[in-house]
Each structure stands twice: as C-alpha cells, then as structure tokens.
Motif scaffolding. Structure first.
Motif: not given
Ligand code: S3P
Length: 440
Positions: A121-129, A149-154, A340-350
């Motif tokens: 979906d729109g959220s997953l297709n904007s997440r870093p891969m 570097g986002t999906p779709p992934l081949k 120390g929680a910058e990963e929270l910015r790249v979850k399902e939302t920021d």
C-alpha cells in the motif's frame, strides 16, 4: 486497505478490568508461515494472528504453491514444500501494509530459481528497502526497487548466493532475518552482527525447525545447505498488542487487568522495563516456556507514573511500543525524554511526527526531536487526532481517552486490522468506552 474511512470515537474516563487475551504475535505468525512453507512435512500452528499483515504473508506463500489450511480460529496447517519447492507466483505479490513480509521475503526469495515482484500500500511503498537490498546484493542477490530505494521490489531468481559477514548499521530484526533467510540458500556461512539486541524470533524458530543457528553475543550465524523439519508452533499473544492494555491500565485509576499468555521474549520486554522505571505496577505470573518462547500472564494495576529519561538500550526492545509509551508519558508527572529512536521515523508512519501532532491536538506539550521526543506530563483534553493510517497510533490514542477530559476522535483507523483484529470489542469489554464508525 487504506483506512481513511474508519473513525474511533472514545468517551473520556473509565478504567480497564478483567482477564484479556490479545491477538497472536505478529512477528512469530509471519515466521511460522515462512518456515513452515520451507520445511519438509506438515507444520501445525495455533494462536496464529488473523490480521491483515500475517495474512499477506500467508497469501504470498499460497500464491507460490504452498497448500495452507485455515486460518480457523487461529489454527493453520502448512504443508511444507521444502527449501526448493516454491513455485513462481502468477502476479505481483501484494503485501499490503506489511514491512516484515516485504523485508523477510526479499531475503528468502533471493534464493529461489524464479523472479518475483512485491508491492504494497502507500505506506509500505514509501518505506526504505535499501537496508535489505544492499547487503543482499553483496551476497550475490539482485533485489531492485525504485530510485529512492522503495518498493515495488523485483527479486531476480537463479542467482548463486554466497555467505557474508554483515555488520548492520541499524538495530533491525527485519534486516537480520532477511539476511539469515537468504543465508539458508548461500554457499558457506552467513553472519549478521547487530549494534544492539533486536527480536530473535527468527533464530529461535529456525532452531525449532531443526536448523542450526550459532548465536554468540550480538552475532548470529548459519550455514547454507541444510533442511528444515516441520514442527508445531503455539503463537503466544503479542506483547505489542498487550501494550495498549498495559498502558491503559497503568494510566486509568482503579484499573486491574490480567493479560493472558503473552510472549515475554527478552528482546521484546522494553515496554515492561520502561513502564516499571516510570513507576508502573506490573507483575509477571505463571512464567513458562512455550515452543522455545518465554510466556507469562501480565497483571497491571493503575499507578501514578513519573517522567523519565528512557535508557537508549531499551529502545530496540520496545521499538513498536513508543506510540503507547508516549501516551503513558503524557499522563506521567514531569518530563519524559526519548533519544536514540530515529527508526521510529521510518515505521508505518513517521511515528515521532504523527504522535507529536496528535498529542498537541490533545493539549499535551510534546516536542519532537530528530531521534525522539520530549513530553511534559499533565492534563489531556479531548480532541480530534489523525492516526495517519498507523494501527499502533490509532490504538494508542484510543487508550488516551481513559485520561482525557473530553471525547477523543481518531481518524483513519481501519489499519488496526493489520495487527489487532477485534481490538474494539476487546477494549470495550475491558471498559474502554469506544465506538467505531465509518467516517462522515
Ligand atoms: C519486526 C521488526 C521490527 C518491528 C516490526 C516487526 C519483525 O522492525 O518494528 O513491527 O517482525 O522482525 P525493524 O526490524 O525494522 O526494527
């Protein structure tokens, strides 16, 4: 799967009571389908999470020719096809909102003989891969996304993979698991070194399927060329789903809940550690080990929480729990500081930005920072917040109503079904005055 049409309306006040069994563990449910499919023989799963994310994984393996019966009341039977028995799917694999499906499958599919395309979906297709495609590339895999570097992934099949020794730049169980799953197909040894401990369900479950994984401190290694043998898996209740009730019971006066059969894997218990540091009244009862995973019943009673500086080593152990912990912080006495929680910015939302916006809408003094947040505890008003389509944010703000002075209205809540179908009914039964309706 966009949730723009479902609204939660939660009346202020009340408390939580009773015995509650929350939905099955999402991480373990994904892995049970993946490893069950790759095993020789029939794997029986109970307690499977019938949420959209784990069902996306289940449907992906069905599309690759695996016979899977269920889910029926949490029971699933997977007729394993062995490590080399998957078949090319007919179309693109749609993984919905599920980052775990996409990242773990990137590794697993790198070892197949056929090409696959994955999208979401729109959220997953904007997440870093790139965090998976780059190290998989060093193993000889070809995983291609967009320029960003986002999906779709081949994923291109038929590549000869070789083991690597990879030092992960971020604490990510998804990256670790992706590389270990590719390592099943690689020549030689694959080792992943993590900067801090992350959830180790993949390592534990591989061992449960009879595959040797060597773990030494922060390094996990396996060698390619082995086989998985089918087993039985009892999926415990998800501590990440239990978290909403833990926080709700902690902040609402007169609450007393017993959360049943919850997974308390040491790599997942940051929420218990952090709430206890804040003064939370949490008791573990009936501790036991079920299928290689520690499990307990968790009793939580209300208490006056106090603000703390959250220890950074707890961050990866509570990474999915911060939306709810921010609500706890808003109800605590004094300031809570997360770093120390910058990963929270790249979850399902920021999750730093979306939570700060919602807290401010409820009159809370919340300052987002690059890698965390500073929250001043105090009174919370009612108001309207937007979950941004993020399941955990929707459920966290629902619990906030227990302490708000007016109704809390939460927009874009349909994605609660990705991880916790039945949340509204369970929460209502426990005392939350929650209603859900299609938006106006
Ligand atoms: C998960 C790992 C975590 C977590 C996610 C599930 C898993 O992600 O946020 O909900 O099942 O491996 P990261 O590994 O990206 O931190």
């Amino acid at each position: 799967m966009s949730g723009s049409d479902l609204v939660f309306k939660v009346s202020p006040g009340g408390c939580l009571k009773g015995e509650i069994r929350v939905a099955g563990d999402k991480s373990i449910s994904h892995r049970s389908i993946m490893l069950g499919s790759l095993a020789n023989g029939v794997t029986e799963i109970s307690g499977f999470l019938e949420g959209e994310d784990s069902l996306a994984t289940l449907n992906a393996f069905r599309a690759m020719g695996v016979k899977i019966d269920g889910p029926d009341n949490g029971n699933v039977t997977v007729h394993g096809v062995g490590l080399h028995g998957l078949k090319a799917p007919h179309g693109v694999l749609d993984l919905g909102n599920s980052g775990t499906s996409m990242r773990l499958l990137s590794g697993l599919l790198s070892g197949q003989a056929f090409d696959v395309e994955m999208s979401g979906d729109g959220s997953l297709n904007s997440r870093p891969m790139k965090r998976v495609s780059v190290p998989l590339g060093s193993m000889g895999a070809i995983v291609e996304g967009t320029e960003a570097g986002t999906p779709p992934l081949k994923v291109k099949g038929g590549q000869a993979l070789k083991g690597i020794r990879y030092k992960m730049p971020m604490a990510s169980a998804q990256v670790k698991s992706s590389l270990l799953l590719a390592g099943l197909y690689a020549e030689g040894e694959t080792c992943v070194i993590e900067p801090a401990p992350t959830r180790d369900h993949t390592e534990r479950m591989l061992q449960g399927f009879g595959y040797e994984v060597r773990v030494d401190g922060r390094t996990a290694c396996l060698s390619g060329g082995g086989e998985l043998q089918a087993t039985c898996i009892d999926v415990p209740a998800d501590i990440s789903s239990a978290t909403f009730f833990m926080v709700g019971a902690a902040i609402a006066a007169d609450s007393d809940v017993l959360l049943l059969h919850v997974g308390i894997n040491p790599t997942r218990i940051g929420v218990i550690n952090i709430l206890r540091l804040m003064g939370g009244d949490i008791e573990l009862q009936n501790e036991r080990v079920v299928g290689g995973e520690p499990v307990a019943d968790i009793r939580v009673r209300s208490s006056q929480l106090r603000g703390i500086q959250i220890p950074e080593e707890q961050v990866p152990l509570a990474i999915d729990e911060f939306p709810a912990l921010f609500i706890a912080a808003a109800c605590a006495e004094g300031d809570t500081v997360l770093t120390g929680a910058e990963e929270l910015r790249v979850k399902e939302t920021d999750r730093i930005q979306v939570m700060a916006d919602g807290l401010k809408a409820l009159g809370v003094d919340a300052e987002p920072t690059a890698d965390g947040m500073v929250i001043r505890g105090g009174e919370m008003s009612g108001g309207s917040v937007d979950s941004g389509g993020d399941h955990r944010i929707a459920m966290s703000f629902a619990m906030a109503a227990l302490r708000a002075t007016g109704e809390v209205k939460i927009a874009d809540c349909a994605n609660v079904n990705t991880s916790f179908p039945g949340f509204v009914a369970l929460a209502r039964g426990a005392g939350l005055q929650i209603g859900s309706q299609n938006g106006e």
